[in-house]
Design a protein around this motif. Structure first.
Motif, PDB file in Angstrom:
ATOM      1  N   HIS A 196       0.854  -1.390   0.167  1.00 57.24           N
ATOM      2  CA  HIS A 196      -0.062   0.002  -0.041  1.00 57.24           C
ATOM      3  C   HIS A 196       0.956   0.916   0.034  1.00 57.24           C
ATOM      4  O   HIS A 196       1.869   1.164   0.453  1.00 57.24           O
ATOM      5  N   PHE A 197       0.331   2.329  -0.772  1.00 56.63           N
ATOM      6  CA  PHE A 197       1.109   3.440  -0.980  1.00 56.63           C
ATOM      7  C   PHE A 197       1.602   4.043   0.418  1.00 56.63           C
ATOM      8  O   PHE A 197       2.707   5.030   0.857  1.00 56.63           O
ATOM      9  N   SER A 198       0.703   3.997   1.422  1.00 59.44           N
ATOM     10  CA  SER A 198       0.860   4.580   2.708  1.00 59.44           C
ATOM     11  C   SER A 198       1.958   3.930   3.503  1.00 59.44           C
ATOM     12  O   SER A 198       2.625   4.466   4.490  1.00 59.44           O
ATOM     13  N   GLY A 199       2.649   2.717   3.020  1.00 58.26           N
ATOM     14  CA  GLY A 199       3.608   2.296   3.536  1.00 58.26           C
ATOM     15  C   GLY A 199       3.291   1.308   4.894  1.00 58.26           C
ATOM     16  O   GLY A 199       4.333   0.346   5.612  1.00 58.26           O
ATOM     17  N   ARG A 200       1.948   1.299   5.101  1.00 57.85           N
ATOM     18  CA  ARG A 200       1.476   0.303   6.341  1.00 57.85           C
ATOM     19  C   ARG A 200       1.488  -1.242   5.975  1.00 57.85           C
ATOM     20  O   ARG A 200       1.452  -1.340   4.653  1.00 57.85           O
ATOM     21  N   THR A 201       1.609  -2.108   6.935  1.00 57.12           N
ATOM     22  CA  THR A 201       1.345  -3.431   6.491  1.00 57.12           C
ATOM     23  C   THR A 201      -0.027  -3.748   6.629  1.00 57.12           C
ATOM     24  O   THR A 201      -0.777  -3.390   7.566  1.00 57.12           O
ATOM     25  N   ALA A 202      -0.549  -4.560   5.611  1.00 63.67           N
ATOM     26  CA  ALA A 202      -1.791  -5.068   5.446  1.00 63.67           C
ATOM     27  C   ALA A 202      -1.924  -6.445   6.447  1.00 63.67           C
ATOM     28  O   ALA A 202      -0.973  -7.154   6.295  1.00 63.67           O
ATOM     29  N   VAL A 203      -3.091  -6.356   7.218  1.00 57.88           N
ATOM     30  CA  VAL A 203      -3.545  -7.599   7.680  1.00 57.88           C
ATOM     31  C   VAL A 203      -4.855  -8.210   7.213  1.00 57.88           C
ATOM     32  O   VAL A 203      -5.843  -7.265   7.500  1.00 57.88           O
ATOM     33  N   VAL A 204      -4.902  -9.251   6.894  1.00 55.57           N
ATOM     34  CA  VAL A 204      -6.047  -9.632   6.116  1.00 55.57           C
ATOM     35  C   VAL A 204      -6.252 -11.201   6.503  1.00 55.57           C
ATOM     36  O   VAL A 204      -5.515 -11.762   7.038  1.00 55.57           O
ATOM     37  N   GLY A 205      -7.561 -11.572   6.166  1.00 59.02           N
ATOM     38  CA  GLY A 205      -7.965 -12.902   6.377  1.00 59.02           C
ATOM     39  C   GLY A 205      -8.543 -13.452   4.775  1.00 59.02           C
ATOM     40  O   GLY A 205      -7.891 -13.294   4.153  1.00 59.02           O
ATOM     41  N   HIS A 206      -9.659 -14.138   4.651  1.00 59.27           N
ATOM     42  CA  HIS A 206     -10.360 -14.428   3.661  1.00 59.27           C
ATOM     43  C   HIS A 206      -9.787 -15.691   3.174  1.00 59.27           C
ATOM     44  O   HIS A 206     -10.578 -16.693   2.657  1.00 59.27           O
ATOM     45  N   THR A 207      -8.677 -15.581   2.418  1.00 58.16           N
ATOM     46  CA  THR A 207      -7.886 -16.645   1.531  1.00 58.16           C
ATOM     47  C   THR A 207      -7.336 -17.721   2.731  1.00 58.16           C
ATOM     48  O   THR A 207      -6.345 -17.506   3.340  1.00 58.16           O
ATOM     49  N   ALA A 208      -8.025 -18.859   2.590  1.00 54.43           N
ATOM     50  CA  ALA A 208      -7.590 -20.030   3.544  1.00 54.43           C
ATOM     51  C   ALA A 208      -6.486 -20.455   3.307  1.00 54.43           C
ATOM     52  O   ALA A 208      -6.356 -21.100   1.862  1.00 54.43           O
ATOM     53  N   ASN A 209      -5.404 -20.530   4.044  1.00 56.04           N
ATOM     54  CA  ASN A 209      -4.050 -21.376   3.783  1.00 56.04           C
ATOM     55  C   ASN A 209      -4.379 -22.718   4.385  1.00 56.04           C
ATOM     56  O   ASN A 209      -4.682 -23.284   5.403  1.00 56.04           O
ATOM     57  N   HIS A 210      -4.689 -23.780   3.352  1.00 59.78           N
ATOM     58  CA  HIS A 210      -4.938 -25.229   3.471  1.00 59.78           C
ATOM     59  C   HIS A 210      -3.979 -25.871   4.035  1.00 59.78           C
ATOM     60  O   HIS A 210      -4.300 -27.018   4.823  1.00 59.78           O
ATOM     61  N   GLU A 211      -2.733 -25.511   4.508  1.00 62.88           N
ATOM     62  CA  GLU A 211      -1.620 -26.020   5.143  1.00 62.88           C
ATOM     63  C   GLU A 211      -1.806 -25.339   6.646  1.00 62.88           C
ATOM     64  O   GLU A 211      -0.719 -25.692   7.530  1.00 62.88           O
ATOM     65  N   ALA A 212      -2.624 -24.593   7.050  1.00 63.49           N
ATOM     66  CA  ALA A 212      -2.919 -24.005   8.345  1.00 63.49           C
ATOM     67  C   ALA A 212      -1.707 -23.263   8.728  1.00 63.49           C
ATOM     68  O   ALA A 212      -1.276 -22.957   9.573  1.00 63.49           O
ATOM     69  N   GLU A 213      -0.900 -22.516   7.663  1.00 60.74           N
ATOM     70  CA  GLU A 213       0.131 -21.738   8.104  1.00 60.74           C
ATOM     71  C   GLU A 213      -0.189 -20.097   7.622  1.00 60.74           C
ATOM     72  O   GLU A 213      -0.916 -19.890   6.781  1.00 60.74           O
ATOM     73  N   ILE A 214       0.472 -19.064   8.443  1.00 56.75           N
ATOM     74  CA  ILE A 214       0.164 -17.900   8.146  1.00 56.75           C
ATOM     75  C   ILE A 214       1.118 -17.625   7.070  1.00 56.75           C
ATOM     76  O   ILE A 214       2.232 -17.831   6.839  1.00 56.75           O
ATOM     77  N   LEU A 215       0.453 -16.743   6.043  1.00 54.14           N
ATOM     78  CA  LEU A 215       1.150 -16.148   5.088  1.00 54.14           C
ATOM     79  C   LEU A 215       1.757 -14.713   5.455  1.00 54.14           C
ATOM     80  O   LEU A 215       1.022 -13.737   5.753  1.00 54.14           O
TER      81      LEU A 215
END
Length: 219
Positions: free
Chosen positions: A161-180
């Motif tokens: 993001h142009f603001s330089g902030r880090t995005a924290v999201v959900g929605h897209t499930a990681n089927h290996e149960a790992e954090i992206l």
């Protein structure tokens, strides 16, 4: 900020998992707890999840965001959309948790108030939070609802993001149960409804708590 900043990924009706995480985190009145949406559908106790969030919202600074599953449910409840898509993606489980008897006015007033309070995004310090994704070139108050709630990271990960902030999201499930975690974006949907884990992360330390669908704390 005196308290902690903690985000929790997609819950999807797994109230035991949520209760386990909140019990381990022990939020205080100074903490900010951001829940990333998708509280309902697919899991066994959507109603219990909302009860738990309402109860903890009286004890800590809860910032609940709107997920695509809440959007689908509310569109049906308000008569704006037919029920077919919602039922296909887990709505039946939600209706059963509310002991649905055929009346679309099945949500208690306190739950309706909770759903009406859900935000599209949240900005805090060097982080911003959405359910699904974002447009890297737009201010947060200009973000399209489609990106905020529906965009899958499998279809493309947005640039920083142009603001330089880090995005924290959900929605897209990681089927290996790992954090992206790719630096400018962190996805906390670790597939609890698919047999994975429910994840909470403190920021910026990135300390993690995780629970199984059965409510067993694993870290």
């Amino acid at each position: 900020m005196n308290g902690r900043l903690i985000a929790i990924g997609d819950i999807h009706g797994y109230n035991k998992s949520l209760q386990t995480l909140l019990g381990a985190i022990e939020p205080t009145p100074d903490d900010v707890i951001v829940t990333l949406g998708d509280y309902v559908d697919r899991g066994p106790d959507s109603k219990g999840v909302i009860d738990t969030l309402i109860r903890w919202g009286r004890k800590t600074q809860l910032v609940p965001l709107l997920g695509n599953h809440e959007e689908m449910m509310l569109n049906v409840v308000r008569g704006d959309e037919p029920h077919h898509a919602w039922l296909r993606y887990g709505g039946i489980d939600t209706l059963e948790s509310y002991n649905f008897d055929g009346d679309l006015n099945f949500l208690p007033p306190e739950h309706l108030q909770f759903f009406d309070s859900l935000g599209d995004y949240f900005v805090h310090g060097e982080f911003f939070f959405t359910h699904a994704a974002y447009d890297p070139g737009l201010e947060m108050d200009q973000q399209p609802a489609e990106l905020l709630r529906w965009h899958s990271l499998r279809a493309g990960i947005p640039d920083p993001h142009f603001s330089g902030r880090t995005a924290v999201v959900g929605h897209t499930a990681n089927h290996e149960a790992e954090i992206l975690d790719i630096g400018h974006l962190i996805c906390l949907d670790t597939n609890c409804y698919g047999g994975g884990l429910l994840t909470a992360m403190e920021l910026p330390s990135k300390h993690v708590w995780q629970s199984t669908p059965e409510g067993v704390l694993v870290r």
